[in-house]
Design a protein around this motif. Structure first.
Motif, mmCIF file in Angstrom:
data_model
loop_
_atom_site.group_PDB
_atom_site.id
_atom_site.type_symbol
_atom_site.label_atom_id
_atom_site.label_comp_id
_atom_site.label_asym_id
_atom_site.label_seq_id
_atom_site.Cartn_x
_atom_site.Cartn_y
_atom_site.Cartn_z
ATOM 1 N N ARG A 217 0.511 -0.990 -0.139
ATOM 2 C CA ARG A 217 0.150 0.724 0.122
ATOM 3 C C ARG A 217 1.158 1.124 -0.094
ATOM 4 N N ALA A 218 2.114 1.436 0.760
ATOM 5 C CA ALA A 218 2.999 2.107 0.367
ATOM 6 C C ALA A 218 3.195 2.665 -1.042
ATOM 7 N N ALA A 219 4.446 1.489 -1.374
ATOM 8 C CA ALA A 219 4.051 1.767 -2.771
ATOM 9 C C ALA A 219 3.218 2.062 -3.640
ATOM 10 N N LYS A 220 2.313 1.840 -3.638
ATOM 11 C CA LYS A 220 1.292 2.509 -4.177
ATOM 12 C C LYS A 220 0.856 3.868 -3.781
ATOM 13 N N VAL B 260 1.391 7.158 -6.903
ATOM 14 C CA VAL B 260 1.128 8.126 -6.818
ATOM 15 C C VAL B 260 1.124 9.585 -7.116
ATOM 16 N N GLU B 261 1.595 9.855 -5.533
ATOM 17 C CA GLU B 261 2.177 10.978 -4.746
ATOM 18 C C GLU B 261 3.226 11.786 -6.182
ATOM 19 N N THR C 163 2.286 18.217 -11.570
ATOM 20 C CA THR C 163 2.318 19.356 -11.300
ATOM 21 C C THR C 163 3.530 20.835 -12.206
ATOM 22 N N VAL C 164 4.409 20.074 -12.356
ATOM 23 C CA VAL C 164 5.461 20.412 -12.924
ATOM 24 C C VAL C 164 5.750 21.190 -14.027
ATOM 25 N N LYS C 165 4.751 19.981 -14.247
ATOM 26 C CA LYS C 165 4.688 20.268 -16.188
ATOM 27 C C LYS C 165 3.704 20.391 -16.567
ATOM 28 N N LYS C 166 2.760 21.035 -15.197
ATOM 29 C CA LYS C 166 1.268 21.431 -15.444
ATOM 30 C C LYS C 166 2.015 23.671 -15.726
#
Length: 141
Positions: free
Chosen positions: A113-116, A120-121, A128-131
């Protein structure tokens, strides 16, 4: 005796080699000389192979296997009988060695669950960087 692996070998009398005429370029020599080697190995009744190896070998052999369980390998890469004989035996040994190799048992696992959550984060952060990069400069600049 033909060695296959450290613990496995097949007897010389288990294989039979005959020579046939090879096709392809070579002029009149092709029509006169039987230089292609045809190797036959009875995989289904071989005393050298155990049941597991025999089963995998039949699967690996594919179209080279007859209905009677005989593997037929035709070697005509070279111009001499001896070279084609060695080539046919070498190809059979490689096939048996591949069948003798036990594939490693793999237990399928799932990401934690932590890896998923971390994945996602990171995707959100990258988005956001691309935006921010795609924003057009304002009229004040």
């Amino acid at each position: 005796m033909i060695p296959v692996t450290g613990s496995l070998s097949i007897e010389d009398d288990e294989i039979s080699i005959s020579f046939i005429r090879a096709g392809g370029p070579g002029g009149q020599n092709v029509n006169k000389v039987s230089s292609a080697a045809q190797l036959r190995f009875d995989a289904r009744h071989s005393p050298s192979l155990n049941a597991r190896i025999r089963e995998r070998l039949e699967r690996i052999a594919g179209s080279k296997l007859t209905k009677d369980g005989i593997i037929v390998i035709t070697a005509n890469r070279f111009r001499t009988q001896e070279a084609n004989r060695e080539d046919a035996v070498e190809r059979l040994v490689e096939m048996i060695a591949e069948a003798a190799h036990q594939p490693k048992f793999r237990v399928p696992t799932k990401p934690s669950r932590a890896a998923k959550k971390k994945r996602v984060e990171e995707k959100v952060k990258r988005g956001t960087v691309k935006k921010l990069r795609s924003r057009r400069p304002s009229s004040e600049d």
